[in-house]
Design a protein around this motif. Structure first.
Motif, PDB file in Angstrom:
ATOM      1  N   ASP A   1      -5.585  -1.056  -5.153  1.00 18.85           N
ATOM      2  CA  ASP A   1      -5.060  -1.611  -3.906  1.00 18.85           C
ATOM      3  C   ASP A   1      -5.984  -2.708  -3.378  1.00 18.85           C
ATOM      4  OD1 ASP A   1      -3.719  -2.166  -1.634  1.00 18.85           O
ATOM      5  OD2 ASP A   1      -3.858  -0.174  -0.747  1.00 18.85           O
ATOM      6  N   GLU A   2      -5.637  -3.931  -3.647  1.00 17.04           N
ATOM      7  CA  GLU A   2      -6.461  -5.086  -3.282  1.00 17.04           C
ATOM      8  C   GLU A   2      -7.933  -4.802  -3.543  1.00 17.04           C
ATOM      9  OE1 GLU A   2      -5.434  -7.239   0.149  1.00 17.04           O
ATOM     10  OE2 GLU A   2      -3.461  -6.331   0.356  1.00 17.04           O
TER      11      GLU A   2
ATOM     12  N   THR B   1       0.836  -1.202   0.000  1.00 13.50           N
ATOM     13  CA  THR B   1       0.000   0.000   0.000  1.00 13.50           C
ATOM     14  C   THR B   1       0.871   1.253   0.000  1.00 13.50           C
ATOM     15  OG1 THR B   1      -1.794  -1.133   1.134  1.00 13.50           O
ATOM     16  CG2 THR B   1      -1.763   1.260   1.306  1.00 13.50           C
TER      17      THR B   1
HETATM   18 MG   LIG Z   1      -2.221  -2.832   2.069  1.00 11.06          MG
END
Ligand SMILES: [Mg+2]
Ligand SMILES: Nc1ncnc2c1ncn2[C@@H]1O[C@H](COP(=O)(O)OP(=O)(O)O)[C@@H](O)[C@H]1O
Lengths: 274, 265
Positions: free
Chosen positions: A181-182, A69
């Motif tokens: 992000d995911e 991240t």
């Molecule tokens: Mg993360």
């Protein structure tokens, strides 16, 4: 610098950058990030360098907490690196900007806006006239298959639908790159697979450059042109794997399972190694 | 055909609600009636005497002024106090929500002033400042603090990923404020208004009793009381209750409606 005329005619990706498909596009050099709070220093990223090519989907996998991240937020301009540089087509990215779209794990949609008004947000911020805004937003809602829900409220949607709004919201601005992000991390396994297949279809239509963060190796192998495997914290690159196979990919094929197994083993070694 | 209550039917639910509410009110009136007969004192009139006084009040007025004069006079003070509170609390709350330093600076002052009952200010404002603006200031104090604390809370509750999302879409500071922060805070502003209106309405009636200048329902009821007009006094209590219920239910309805529109439950 960005030329005004070219921005207006920017259709289907980053024409205005002058970078051709497959050429090195985002250049990350010697990136480092150390978080400091009171007396505690956390070295999250150390000497991270990577070239991202135009039009590719590059995914970043690594142990949880290793700094994925952090890397993405620095590319987005939301976080300042401690050292190193990031440039997109030669321009340094220090501030967030509409040239880099972002898709968030928890969707980050504005609950007081309807679906289409959420998709229009970036265009509204850029000062695009109302009718054009509508038209473009409708087009992208169609791409993600939500045209019937354009006037729905966000809290009436399922998780998968919410993330499709998030993807449309990023796509509609035709950013040079979309940072994810995911994005499917909050979804159940079945919805996840559907979303991955949907993303593959979108890739066919748009040639969008995507940096995709995930902790699912299966997802990375299914989607990526290249996979970056990170070391554990402080994150640097352990290995980059190219996957030249066409999409959509068959999860049951022997080469798919073999590659998935290999990456998993590698990540496991990363976790065990001290 | 037999009737069966169905909780999934909104007409049934409403019917039940209406019936039980009506029964509650009827029970209240009955108890009042019985107590007033048993007590057998001038001070507590029967419901019937009260209703008659209420009708008289609206037909004939009191001391040469019509019922609506009194009500409007109170509402005017109330609205002025409310507007003053809005004008000061909304910007201040937004600023204090955003600026940590200012918030730390101002919080001790707020925490000292906030627990003071608004009515404690009444003599200060009314005798110390003026008969006219005093009651307005009392209402202002009653509404200001709940409004302020709710707005500060609302700004702090803004989801930071929504800010990130807007920034990645290219939003500048002003756009962040107008497109994300302000709409996020609206439901909390509404909640503050709801709480503030309830407190404010209690203040107005009491504040008017201090002020020889005012002509509102608070003045009216204390005058009736001192003249021994007990049925009229009780009629005024009903007027005050109904006005209070109207303001708070309106605010509550608005707050619920807006929160729902804004996607906050
Ligand atoms: Mg993360
Ligand atoms: N704001 C912050 N302050 C201090 N440490 C942080 C902060 N954000 C992240 N970290 C730390 O940096 C490391 C990497 O975090 P992150 O990039 O979120 O990892 P990942 O996304 O790979 O799970 C973690 O150890 C985390 O605790």
């Amino acid at each position: 610098m960005v030329n005004q005329n070219e921005v207006i005619t920017n259709e289907g990706g980053s024409v205005h950058t002058g970078v051709q498909e497959g050429e090195s596009f985002i250049e990350i050099k010697n990136l480092a990030k150390t978080y400091k709070r009171d007396e505690v220093e956390t070295v999250a990223i150390e000497d991270f360098s990577l070239d991202i090519k135009k039009g590719e989907l590059i995914s970043v996998v690594g142990p949880s907490g290793c700094g994925k991240t952090t890397i993405l937020r620095m590319i987005a301009g939301l976080l300042e690196p401690t050292a190193g540089t990031i440039t997109i087509a030669g321009r340094p990215c220090k501030e967030p900007g509409p040239d880099r779209g972002m898709v968030f794990q928890d969707f980050a949609l504005l609950p007081w806006r309807s679906v289409i008004k959420n998709v229009e947000l970036g265009l509204e911020i850029a000062g695009v006239p109302k009718e054009e805004r509508r038209e473009r937003a409708e087009k992208y809602l169609e791409i993600v298959g939500l045209e019937k829900f354009k006037d729905s409220r966000i809290n009436e949607l399922s998780g998968g639908m919410k993330q499709r709004v998030g993807i449309a919201r990023a796509l509609v601005n035709k950013p040079d790159v979309i940072l994810m992000d995911e994005p499917f991390g909050a979804l159940d396994a079945q919805t996840r697979n559907i979303m991955q297949a949907g993303l593959v279809k979108i890739l066919d239509k748009t040639d969008q450059t995507i940096v995709f963060i995930t902790h699912s190796v299966d997802e990375a192998v299914f989607l990526s042109d290249r996979i970056v495997i990170l070391t554990k914290r402080p994150a640097s690159i352990r290995e980059i794997i190219e996957i030249p196979w066409p999409r959509p990919r068959d999860r049951a094929s022997p080469e798919f399972t073999a590659l998935r197994k290999r990456i998993l083993e590698e990540l496991e070694r990363e976790n065990v190694l001290e | 055909m037999t009737f069966r209550y169905d909780d999934n039917n909104k007409y049934h639910r409403f019917g039940r609600y209406a019936l039980v509410t009506a029964m509650s009110l009827v029970a209240f009136v009955l108890v009042w009636w019985v107590v007033s007969i048993i007590a057998d004192t001038n001070v507590l009139p029967t419901p019937l005497e009260t209703v008659n006084a209420l009708v008289d009040f609206f037909e004939d007025g009191y001391l040469g002024n019509s019922a609506w004069d009194y009500i409007w006079s109170s509402l005017k003070l109330f609205i002025q106090g409310f507007l003053l509170a809005m004008v000061l609390a909304v910007p201040l709350g937004l600023v204090l929500g955003f600026s940590k330093t200012l918030n730390t600076f101002v919080t001790p002052v707020i925490e000292v002033l906030r627990p003071i009952a608004p009515m404690a200010w009444a003599p200060v404002f009314i005798y110390g400042i003026s008969y006219g603006t005093g009651p307005i200031l009392v209402v202002f104090i009653g509404i200001f603090f709940p409004l302020l604390t709710n707005i500060i809370f609302g700004v702090k509750k803004i989801d930071p990923t929504l800010i990130d999302a807007a920034r990645t879409l290219g939003a500048n500071k002003l756009q962040l404020f107008t497109k994300v922060m302000a709409p996020s805070a609206v439901p909390y502003v509404m909640n503050g208004i709801k709480v503030g209106l309830g407190v404010g309405w209690m203040c107005i009636v009491a504040a008017e009793m201090y002020s020889p200048m005012s002509l509102g329902v608070g003045y009216c009821i204390s005058n009736m009381c001192m003249s021994g007009l007990w049925p009229s006094t009780f009629a005024m209590l009903i007027v005050i209750a109904v006005l209070g219920i109207l303001t708070t239910t309106t605010a509550e309805y608005l707050q619920k409606y807006i929160s729902k529109r804004m996607g906050v439950e």
